[in-house]
Scaffold this motif. Structure first.
Motif, PDB file in Angstrom:
ATOM      1  N   LEU A 103       0.817  -1.216   0.000  1.00 25.46           N
ATOM      2  CA  LEU A 103       0.000   0.000   0.000  1.00 25.46           C
ATOM      3  C   LEU A 103       0.853   1.270   0.000  1.00 25.46           C
ATOM      4  O   LEU A 103       0.405   2.322  -0.475  1.00 25.46           O
ATOM      5  CB  LEU A 103      -0.943   0.001   1.208  1.00 25.46           C
ATOM      6  CG  LEU A 103      -2.120  -0.980   1.105  1.00 25.46           C
ATOM      7  CD1 LEU A 103      -2.791  -1.172   2.459  1.00 25.46           C
ATOM      8  CD2 LEU A 103      -3.148  -0.488   0.077  1.00 25.46           C
TER       9      LEU A 103
ATOM     10  N   TYR B 159      -5.486  10.960  -4.046  1.00 21.89           N
ATOM     11  CA  TYR B 159      -5.521   9.734  -4.850  1.00 21.89           C
ATOM     12  C   TYR B 159      -6.370   9.932  -6.095  1.00 21.89           C
ATOM     13  O   TYR B 159      -7.340  10.695  -6.089  1.00 21.89           O
ATOM     14  CB  TYR B 159      -6.114   8.577  -4.043  1.00 21.89           C
ATOM     15  CG  TYR B 159      -5.213   8.096  -2.943  1.00 21.89           C
ATOM     16  CD1 TYR B 159      -4.185   7.190  -3.201  1.00 21.89           C
ATOM     17  CD2 TYR B 159      -5.383   8.553  -1.633  1.00 21.89           C
ATOM     18  CE1 TYR B 159      -3.354   6.756  -2.184  1.00 21.89           C
ATOM     19  CE2 TYR B 159      -4.554   8.129  -0.612  1.00 21.89           C
ATOM     20  CZ  TYR B 159      -3.536   7.233  -0.893  1.00 21.89           C
ATOM     21  OH  TYR B 159      -2.710   6.807   0.110  1.00 21.89           O
TER      22      TYR B 159
ATOM     23  N   MET C  44      -5.997   2.469   2.114  1.00 23.50           N
ATOM     24  CA  MET C  44      -5.078   3.338   1.380  1.00 23.50           C
ATOM     25  C   MET C  44      -4.800   4.619   2.164  1.00 23.50           C
ATOM     26  O   MET C  44      -3.660   5.072   2.256  1.00 23.50           O
ATOM     27  CB  MET C  44      -5.662   3.651  -0.006  1.00 23.50           C
ATOM     28  CG  MET C  44      -5.653   2.447  -0.953  1.00 23.50           C
ATOM     29  SD  MET C  44      -6.643   2.688  -2.480  1.00 23.50           S
ATOM     30  CE  MET C  44      -5.807   4.104  -3.218  1.00 23.50           C
TER      31      MET C  44
ATOM     32  N   GLY D 259      -1.106   4.402   2.768  1.00 22.72           N
ATOM     33  CA  GLY D 259      -0.547   4.836   1.496  1.00 22.72           C
ATOM     34  C   GLY D 259       0.273   6.116   1.635  1.00 22.72           C
ATOM     35  O   GLY D 259       0.400   6.671   2.734  1.00 22.72           O
TER      36      GLY D 259
END
Lengths: 168, 168, 168, 168
Positions: free
Chosen positions: B10, B57, B160, B164
Motif C-alpha cells: 500500500l 488519490y 489506502m 498509502g
C-alpha cells in the motif's frame, strides 16, 4: 459502558438528533437513469418517531445530503425539525439546542459515519447502528443491536421511552 | 499474505481502479417493464470517493456494462476517470496508466468476477469484496470484510488512507 | 409452548388474519421524490395465499396504513377481506369474525409490532415473523423461522395446511 | 448424494432449465401504485448465462408468471428458450426436450418451490437455491450454497462448466 451508566445518561435525555443515510436507511441509494431515485426506510422506525412524539420527546433530523425524497419521508413522519444539506452538523446543533432551550447533555445523537463525529461528541448520549463505520462504533455510549434502516432508530427510541424522563 | 506485506504494498499505491457491479453495487440489477431500471449504491462508499480525492488519490472506474444510471452515480461522486463498456479492461488500464504517468505497481484494483482477472493481475494491490466470485478470492492480496455495495470500496479506501503515501 | 400444544391449537383454526408491513413485507418502504414509491413482497408468500384459499381457509389482511400499492398486491393475491387504514384492529376483527360466523379462537393472527397486540391477544393462534419487535416475540404462540417479507406468512400457511382442519 | 455421484450425473447434462422467481431473483417482487414494478436480478448470474452459452449449453427459462419485466431481462441475457405463463411446467418441458432432441436425463433443473416438483423429478440433475422451500431441498441432488437471486444460478452453471461435456 455499563448498563447502569447508560440508564443514568438516558434519565436526562429530552431530545434525539439523528442522521438519515445509514441510520434511517440502510445506506443504500438506488439510482435510475434520471439519477438518485429511491432510498429505503423502515416502517418500525416510523413507529419510533410516533411513540417519541406522543411521549413528549423532540426529534431533530440532520443530514449532509439534500434529497427531495427524504423531505417526503420527513413529512410522512411529521418531523418538525429537519435540516437537510447540513455541512456543519456541530454548529447547527449548537444553535438548535439554544433555540430549544436544551443543553447538549439533554440531547441523544444517533449517527454512523465520520461526518457525525463532532456533533455527536457534545451530546449527552451517543449511539450508532450495529453496522456503523468502525471509527464511530468505538466512540459511542451504545452500539445498537440493529443496523441502520432496520430498527436502530426504533431501538434508541425504545431505550429513551423505557429509561428517559418522558414515558408512554 | 501477511498484514506487513499488505502495508508495504500500500505504501506505493497512488490510484485505485474499481469495477462497478458487485463492487460499488451488491450485484443486483432491478428490472421494470422498461428494462434495467435501478442499481443500488452505498452512501458510505461515496464518502470513500470523497476522502480519497481530498487526500490526492486518483480513482478510475471501469465496467463492461454501459448504463445511463451508472453515469448519474459517477457524476454525483465527481469521478473524472470513468470507462463504461470496457470489454478489454486490461488494455484500457495499461493505456490509462501511461497517460497518467503511473506504473501499474502504483495502482490498486478492486474487482469481483472473472472479467476482472487480467486487468487485476498487473496491479500493485489486488482486492475483492467478501462476496466476490470464489476464483477471484483466491487471486487477490486482500479479501474485504465487507461485501460489494456495502462498504468494500470504503474499506479499501480507508486502507489506502491509513497506509498509502497520501493521508488526510 | 410445546409442539403438541401448537398442533392442538391449529386443529381449530379456520382463518388467518395478517398485518402487511413487516409481515408480508420486510418492513421496508422505498421513497422517491414523489413520496412512498415501493414496498417489497415475496413470491413464495403469494403461493401461501393460493394454497390456503384452495384448501378452504379464509385470509383477512388488516393494516394501519392505506397505500395504493398494497391494494395492487391484494388484487394480485385475490384477497377478498382487505382492511386498509385500520386504526383499531381489535374492533375491526371482532366485527369481521361476527360477520363470518367465526369464533376468534378459530382465527390465527400474524403480526409484528405493538399495534397488533390487542387484536392478536383474542385470537386462537398467535404468530410473528422471526424479526418481529421483541415485545411481540414474547407474546406469541409461535415465532416463525422466517422473517417478514421472506416467508413468515408461507410458514404459518404451511403449518395450517399440515395441522388444521382443511388440508390440500 | 456423494460428490462423485453428482459429478457423474453432470457428465451427461447438456442443457439447464430454470425457474425465475426465487431462483434468478431473490423471490422479491416490488409493488408500486401501478402494480408489480420491479424484480431484482443478479449480475453474476448474467455472466453464468453467457458462459454456458459460449460453452455450448442450452438454457431454458420456465415460469408460471407472465411479467413484462422478466421479458426485458431475458432479452438482455439473450435467452432463446423462454416460456412465461407456464402452468404445467412438466408437459412443457417434455415437449421442449422432444423438439431439442434431448433426453430429460440430459437436462438439469433449478427450481425453488412446489410448482417445480413434477418437472424437476424427470430431470437428470436437480438443484435448488440454498433458501428454497424446504420440501424442495429434500428432493434435489444438489442444494446450492448461494440463495436465489444471489448466485445460485451461477453456481450450477459453474458446476456444469467444470464437470459437464462442454467446457470453456
Amino acid at each position: 459502558m455499563s448498563q447502569n451508566q447508560i440508564f443514568r445518561k438516558l434519565e436526562k435525555i429530552r431530545a434525539l438528533a439523528t442522521d438519515v443515510d445509514g441510520v434511517l436507511t440502510n445506506g443504500a441509494v438506488y439510482y435510475g437513469p434520471e439519477g438518485e431515485r429511491l432510498k429505503r426506510f423502515y416502517i418500525r422506525d416510523g413507529m419510533g418517531f410516533e411513540r417519541l412524539r406522543n411521549a413528549g420527546y423532540k426529534v431533530v433530523v440532520i443530514t449532509g445530503e439534500n434529497s427531495e425524497l427524504v423531505h417526503r419521508r420527513m413529512e410522512k413522519l411529521l418531523v418538525e425539525h429537519y435540516f437537510p444539506g447540513a455541512k456543519d452538523k456541530y454548529s447547527l446543533l449548537v444553535n438548535w439546542c439554544r433555540e430549544q432551550r436544551l443543553d447538549p447533555s439533554e440531547l441523544a445523537y444517533l449517527g454512523d459515519d465520520v461526518n457525525d463525529i463532532s456533533a455527536m461528541q457534545m451530546c449527552g448520549f451517543k449511539a450508532c447502528p450495529s453496522d456503523a463505520f468502525h471509527q464511530i462504533r468505538t466512540l459511542v455510549d451504545y452500539v445498537c443491536h440493529r443496523p441502520g434502516g432496520l430498527g436502530a432508530f426504533r431501538e434508541v427510541a425504545e431505550l429513551m421511552l423505557a429509561h428517559g424522563p418522558f414515558r408512554l
